[in-house]
Design a protein around this motif. Structure first.
Motif, PDB file in Angstrom:
ATOM      1  N   ASN A   1       0.827  -1.211   0.000  1.00  0.00           N
ATOM      2  CA  ASN A   1       0.000   0.000   0.000  1.00  0.00           C
ATOM      3  C   ASN A   1       0.859   1.257   0.000  1.00  0.00           C
ATOM      4  O   ASN A   1       0.454   2.303   0.498  1.00  0.00           O
ATOM      5  N   GLN A   2       2.068   1.140  -0.573  1.00  0.00           N
ATOM      6  CA  GLN A   2       3.022   2.266  -0.662  1.00  0.00           C
ATOM      7  C   GLN A   2       3.349   2.854   0.720  1.00  0.00           C
ATOM      8  O   GLN A   2       3.615   4.042   0.849  1.00  0.00           O
ATOM      9  N   PHE A   3       3.297   2.007   1.727  1.00  0.00           N
ATOM     10  CA  PHE A   3       3.594   2.406   3.113  1.00  0.00           C
ATOM     11  C   PHE A   3       2.693   3.548   3.584  1.00  0.00           C
ATOM     12  O   PHE A   3       3.118   4.444   4.325  1.00  0.00           O
ATOM     13  N   LEU A   4       1.442   3.508   3.149  1.00  0.00           N
ATOM     14  CA  LEU A   4       0.403   4.412   3.636  1.00  0.00           C
ATOM     15  C   LEU A   4      -0.572   3.602   4.486  1.00  0.00           C
ATOM     16  O   LEU A   4      -0.847   2.442   4.169  1.00  0.00           O
ATOM     17  N   PRO A   5      -1.116   4.166   5.563  1.00  0.00           N
ATOM     18  CA  PRO A   5      -2.104   3.411   6.342  1.00  0.00           C
ATOM     19  C   PRO A   5      -3.400   3.239   5.565  1.00  0.00           C
ATOM     20  O   PRO A   5      -3.777   4.101   4.761  1.00  0.00           O
ATOM     21  N   ASP A   6      -4.064   2.133   5.815  1.00  0.00           N
ATOM     22  CA  ASP A   6      -5.367   1.858   5.216  1.00  0.00           C
ATOM     23  C   ASP A   6      -6.430   2.119   6.281  1.00  0.00           C
ATOM     24  O   ASP A   6      -6.594   1.348   7.216  1.00  0.00           O
ATOM     25  N   TYR A   7      -7.147   3.218   6.142  1.00  0.00           N
ATOM     26  CA  TYR A   7      -8.114   3.610   7.165  1.00  0.00           C
ATOM     27  C   TYR A   7      -9.288   2.629   7.260  1.00  0.00           C
ATOM     28  O   TYR A   7      -9.978   2.596   8.286  1.00  0.00           O
ATOM     29  N   HIS A   8      -9.499   1.844   6.229  1.00  0.00           N
ATOM     30  CA  HIS A   8     -10.583   0.861   6.283  1.00  0.00           C
ATOM     31  C   HIS A   8     -10.280  -0.250   7.298  1.00  0.00           C
ATOM     32  O   HIS A   8     -11.191  -0.953   7.736  1.00  0.00           O
ATOM     33  N   GLU A   9      -9.010  -0.408   7.657  1.00  0.00           N
ATOM     34  CA  GLU A   9      -8.633  -1.426   8.627  1.00  0.00           C
ATOM     35  C   GLU A   9      -8.923  -1.000  10.067  1.00  0.00           C
ATOM     36  O   GLU A   9      -8.888  -1.831  10.972  1.00  0.00           O
ATOM     37  N   ILE A  10      -9.192   0.260  10.285  1.00  0.00           N
ATOM     38  CA  ILE A  10      -9.404   0.769  11.643  1.00  0.00           C
ATOM     39  C   ILE A  10     -10.847   0.485  12.054  1.00  0.00           C
ATOM     40  O   ILE A  10     -11.790   0.873  11.374  1.00  0.00           O
ATOM     41  N   THR A  11     -11.002  -0.176  13.173  1.00  0.00           N
ATOM     42  CA  THR A  11     -12.333  -0.598  13.611  1.00  0.00           C
ATOM     43  C   THR A  11     -13.188   0.597  14.032  1.00  0.00           C
ATOM     44  O   THR A  11     -12.669   1.674  14.357  1.00  0.00           O
ATOM     45  N   ALA A  12     -14.495   0.377  14.056  1.00  0.00           N
ATOM     46  CA  ALA A  12     -15.425   1.426  14.460  1.00  0.00           C
ATOM     47  C   ALA A  12     -15.156   1.865  15.899  1.00  0.00           C
ATOM     48  O   ALA A  12     -15.245   3.058  16.227  1.00  0.00           O
ATOM     49  N   GLU A  13     -14.817   0.922  16.759  1.00  0.00           N
ATOM     50  CA  GLU A  13     -14.543   1.248  18.162  1.00  0.00           C
ATOM     51  C   GLU A  13     -13.312   2.130  18.282  1.00  0.00           C
ATOM     52  O   GLU A  13     -13.306   3.122  19.023  1.00  0.00           O
ATOM     53  N   THR A  14     -12.278   1.807  17.527  1.00  0.00           N
ATOM     54  CA  THR A  14     -11.057   2.613  17.561  1.00  0.00           C
ATOM     55  C   THR A  14     -11.311   4.004  16.987  1.00  0.00           C
ATOM     56  O   THR A  14     -10.841   5.009  17.531  1.00  0.00           O
ATOM     57  N   ARG A  15     -12.059   4.080  15.906  1.00  0.00           N
ATOM     58  CA  ARG A  15     -12.399   5.379  15.311  1.00  0.00           C
ATOM     59  C   ARG A  15     -13.113   6.272  16.321  1.00  0.00           C
ATOM     60  O   ARG A  15     -12.873   7.483  16.393  1.00  0.00           O
ATOM     61  N   GLU A  16     -13.993   5.678  17.094  1.00  0.00           N
ATOM     62  CA  GLU A  16     -14.779   6.440  18.060  1.00  0.00           C
ATOM     63  C   GLU A  16     -13.915   6.930  19.222  1.00  0.00           C
ATOM     64  O   GLU A  16     -14.112   8.036  19.731  1.00  0.00           O
ATOM     65  N   GLN A  17     -12.946   6.117  19.630  1.00  0.00           N
ATOM     66  CA  GLN A  17     -12.151   6.440  20.813  1.00  0.00           C
ATOM     67  C   GLN A  17     -10.945   7.331  20.523  1.00  0.00           C
ATOM     68  O   GLN A  17     -10.523   8.098  21.382  1.00  0.00           O
ATOM     69  N   ALA A  18     -10.377   7.213  19.326  1.00  0.00           N
ATOM     70  CA  ALA A  18      -9.139   7.925  19.021  1.00  0.00           C
ATOM     71  C   ALA A  18      -9.346   9.439  18.991  1.00  0.00           C
ATOM     72  O   ALA A  18     -10.346   9.935  18.479  1.00  0.00           O
ATOM     73  N   LYS A  19      -8.390  10.162  19.560  1.00  0.00           N
ATOM     74  CA  LYS A  19      -8.472  11.623  19.601  1.00  0.00           C
ATOM     75  C   LYS A  19      -7.377  12.306  18.784  1.00  0.00           C
ATOM     76  O   LYS A  19      -7.517  13.477  18.419  1.00  0.00           O
ATOM     77  N   LEU A  20      -6.278  11.573  18.533  1.00  0.00           N
ATOM     78  CA  LEU A  20      -5.123  12.180  17.885  1.00  0.00           C
ATOM     79  C   LEU A  20      -4.463  11.139  16.990  1.00  0.00           C
ATOM     80  O   LEU A  20      -4.500   9.944  17.284  1.00  0.00           O
ATOM     81  N   MET A  21      -3.858  11.595  15.887  1.00  0.00           N
ATOM     82  CA  MET A  21      -3.143  10.703  14.971  1.00  0.00           C
ATOM     83  C   MET A  21      -1.845  11.365  14.525  1.00  0.00           C
ATOM     84  O   MET A  21      -1.829  12.540  14.161  1.00  0.00           O
ATOM     85  N   PHE A  22      -0.754  10.605  14.557  1.00  0.00           N
ATOM     86  CA  PHE A  22       0.513  11.058  13.992  1.00  0.00           C
ATOM     87  C   PHE A  22       0.701  10.432  12.609  1.00  0.00           C
ATOM     88  O   PHE A  22       0.475   9.231  12.419  1.00  0.00           O
ATOM     89  N   LEU A  23       1.130  11.258  11.652  1.00  0.00           N
ATOM     90  CA  LEU A  23       1.563  10.808  10.336  1.00  0.00           C
ATOM     91  C   LEU A  23       2.917  11.425  10.031  1.00  0.00           C
ATOM     92  O   LEU A  23       3.294  12.433  10.646  1.00  0.00           O
ATOM     93  N   ASN A  24       3.633  10.864   9.059  1.00  0.00           N
ATOM     94  CA  ASN A  24       4.994  11.335   8.787  1.00  0.00           C
ATOM     95  C   ASN A  24       5.370  10.991   7.343  1.00  0.00           C
ATOM     96  O   ASN A  24       5.674   9.842   7.033  1.00  0.00           O
ATOM     97  N   TYR A  25       5.329  12.030   6.467  1.00  0.00           N
ATOM     98  CA  TYR A  25       5.726  11.858   5.066  1.00  0.00           C
ATOM     99  C   TYR A  25       6.470  13.098   4.589  1.00  0.00           C
ATOM    100  O   TYR A  25       6.003  14.200   4.841  1.00  0.00           O
ATOM    101  N   PRO A  26       7.629  12.910   3.896  1.00  0.00           N
ATOM    102  CA  PRO A  26       8.345  11.674   3.657  1.00  0.00           C
ATOM    103  C   PRO A  26       8.576  10.905   4.947  1.00  0.00           C
ATOM    104  O   PRO A  26       8.849  11.501   5.992  1.00  0.00           O
ATOM    105  N   ASN A  27       8.523   9.575   4.822  1.00  0.00           N
ATOM    106  CA  ASN A  27       8.417   8.729   5.997  1.00  0.00           C
ATOM    107  C   ASN A  27       9.760   8.245   6.517  1.00  0.00           C
ATOM    108  O   ASN A  27      10.634   7.843   5.753  1.00  0.00           O
ATOM    109  N   ASN A  28       9.892   8.313   7.818  1.00  0.00           N
ATOM    110  CA  ASN A  28      10.980   7.663   8.542  1.00  0.00           C
ATOM    111  C   ASN A  28      10.364   6.458   9.244  1.00  0.00           C
ATOM    112  O   ASN A  28       9.464   6.645  10.060  1.00  0.00           O
ATOM    113  N   PRO A  29      10.711   5.218   8.867  1.00  0.00           N
ATOM    114  CA  PRO A  29      11.964   4.830   8.207  1.00  0.00           C
ATOM    115  C   PRO A  29      11.859   4.446   6.740  1.00  0.00           C
ATOM    116  O   PRO A  29      12.880   4.142   6.138  1.00  0.00           O
ATOM    117  N   THR A  30      10.670   4.419   6.122  1.00  0.00           N
ATOM    118  CA  THR A  30      10.520   3.748   4.832  1.00  0.00           C
ATOM    119  C   THR A  30      10.946   4.585   3.632  1.00  0.00           C
ATOM    120  O   THR A  30      11.173   4.044   2.553  1.00  0.00           O
TER     121      THR A  30
END
Length: 398
Positions: A149-178
Motif C-alpha cells: 500500500n506504498q507504506f500508507l495506512p489503510d483507514y478501512h482497517e481501523i475498527t469502528a470502536e477505535t475510530r470512536e475512541q481515538a483523539k489524535l493521529m501522527f503521520l509522517n511523510y516523507p516517511n521515517n523509516p521507509t
C-alpha cells in the motif's frame, strides 16, 4: 531518590543501544561505517552560521525572549510556507515555535490526551512518538504501513470502536523509516477521515525538503480543509543541517497551536533569540544549499541502490527522506541481521523492528556518508554472501 512512575514507564531509547554498540566497535579498533544514524553529516550553511554570530553579539538577544517567540521568526515561517507550498498562515495565531520538532511531538499528547485516551500511530514509525503518549499516561494503537500500500495506512482497517475512541493521529511523510511519500489523494482521505471521526491530525514534516521525484514532497497543509483538522510540524534540522540547533515550528489549526503555546508558556521562555534570527536567515535567504543537498542525497541514494542490486539486496527506493528501507535475507530477523552486519562487516544499520511490529524483516539505511563509503559498506556486506546463500536455499527448497 525514587523516580516517578512517569519516568520509570518511559519506553527504552531505541537508538541509544545502537550508539553504544557502534562506539564499542570503534573502541575495539573497527572501522565502522555507520548507516544506522539519522544525523545529517554536512555542516550548517555558512550564511546561517554568520547570521547567528551577528545576532549573538547583539546585547538585546542576551535577555529573555518573548514567551511565544520573536514575531520576525513567525513571519519568516509564514513566508516560507507561502513560498514553498502556497499555504497562507497567520503568524501569530497559526504558528508556534518549537525546540525542534521532537519537542512538539512529545508535547502534543500532553496537550490533548487525558489518562487512558487513545491515539493512532504509524507502524513502522519514529520510536520517540511513544514518549509523549507514555508521559500523558495515554494509550495507542498502530496503523500498519505495508509496502503493498506504498507504506500508507489503510483507514478501512481501523475498527469502528477505535475510530470512536481515538483523539489524535501522527503521520509522517516523507516517511521515517521507509522513505515513502504521501499523495494528495491520501491527504484528502485523511482530512475526511479526521472530520468524520473528530480526530486531530499531526503531520511530522521533518523531511519535507528532501524529495527525489519531479515534484517536491507534499505539505499536509496544502490540502483543502487541513487546517480545520490538524497541524504540521517542521524542523530546520534536516532542511538546513541544523540538527544541533534545536529549532522548528508547528503550523496550522489555531486551537492546536494555542494548546502548544499554553504548555510551552509553563516550560520555557522561548528559544535563544539569536537562534531565532538565524532561523529567519535560513528560511528567507538563498535556498541554493537546500537544492545542492537534495542532489547530494539523490546521488547517494542511486549509488547505494545500484551497489545493493549487484549483490542481490532488495529494498524500496526512497521517494523522499535520506533513508533506504532494505529487506532482510531469509534466515535472519531484523535484529540478528543488524547485529551480524556490525560484527562481521563493521557496518551499522538500524534494526527495522525497533520502529514497530511491521518493521520486522527490514533494516533502515541512512544515506549520511559519502557515495564511496556507501559503496564500500555494500561491498563489505556482499563479501558475506548472505543474499546469494538465501537465494540458493530458496532454489533448493523449491
Amino acid at each position: 531518590m525514587k523516580q516517578a512512575k512517569r519516568l520509570q514507564n518511559l519506553p527504552e531509547q531505541f537508538f541509544s543501544k545502537l550508539v553504544q554498540d557502534v562506539n564499542q566497535k570503534i573502541r575495539e579498533g573497527v572501522d565502522v561505517i555507520n548507516l544506522g544514524q539519522g544525523n545529517p553529516d554536512q555542516p550548517t550553511p555558512d550564511h546561517i552560521v554568520k547570521a547567528l554570530a551577528r545576532a549573538a553579539e547583539d546585547p538585546q538577544n542576551h535577555k529573555y525572549s518573548l514567551f511565544r517567540g520573536k514575531p520576525e521568526f513567525k513571519r519568516a515561517a509564514a513566508n516560507f510556507y507561502q513560498r514553498e507550498y502556497g499555504v497562507r498562515l497567520d503568524p501569530e495565531m497559526e504558528i508556534a515555535i518549537l525546540f525542534g520538532s521532537k519537542a512538539g511531538l512529545v508535547e502534543l499528547p500532553l496537550c490533548f490526551l487525558d489518562e487512558g485516551d487513545l491515539m493512532l500511530l504509524p507502524d513502522p514509525g519514529y520510536p520517540d512518538y511513544l514518549s509523549g503518549i507514555s508521559l500523558a499516561d495515554a494509550r495507542f494503537e498502530t496503523m500498519p504501513l505495508r509496502e503493498a500500500n506504498q507504506f500508507l495506512p489503510d483507514y478501512h482497517e481501523i475498527t469502528a470502536e477505535t475510530r470512536e475512541q481515538a483523539k489524535l493521529m501522527f503521520l509522517n511523510y516523507p516517511n521515517n523509516p521507509t522513505g515513502s511519500t504521501a499523495t494528495k489523494e491520501f491527504f484528502a482521505e485523511t482530512i475526511q477521515f479526521a472530520r468524520e471521526n473528530e480526530i486531530g491530525i499531526v503531520h511530522d514534516f521533518a523531511y519535507g525538503a528532501i524529495g527525489f521525484e519531479e515534484e517536491k514532497p507534499i505539505s499536509f497543509l496544502a490540502n483543502e480543509g487541513a487546517k480545520d483538522v490538524g497541524i504540521e510540524l517542521y524542523t530546520l534540522s534536516k532542511t538546513y543541517n541544523m540538527a544541533g540547533w534545536r529549532v522548528g515550528f508547528a503550523a496550522g489549526n489555531r486551537e492546536m497551536i494555542e494548546a502548544i503555546n499554553l504548555l510551552q508558556d509553563r516550560l520555557y521562555v522561548s528559544l535563544f533569540p539569536a537562534i531565532q534570527e538565524a532561523a529567519c536567515a535560513a528560511l528567507l535567504d538563498s535556498q541554493e544549499a537546500v537544492q545542492d543537498q537534495n542532489e547530494r542525497y539523490r546521488k547517494r541514494r542511486d549509488a547505494f541502490l545500484s551497489a545493493a542490486a549487484k549483490i542481490g539486496w532488495q529494498g524500496s527506493a526512497p521517494a523522499g527522506s535520506f533513508f533506504a528501507w532494505m529487506k532482510v535475507p531469509a534466515g535472519y530477523t531484523s535484529s540478528s541481521f543488524a547485529q551480524y552486519l556490525l560484527d562481521a562487516a563493521g557496518v551499522a544499520v538500524a534494526d527495522g523492528s525497533g520502529f514497530g511490529t511491521f518493521g520486522e524483516g527490514y533494516v533502515r539505511i541512512g544515506l549520511l556518508v559519502s557515495e564511496a563509503r556507501l559503496e564500500e559498506a555494500v561491498d563489505r556486506i556482499g563479501q558475506l554472501a548472505v543474499f546469494q546463500k538465501a537465494e540458493e536455499n530458496f532454489i533448493k527448497s523449491y
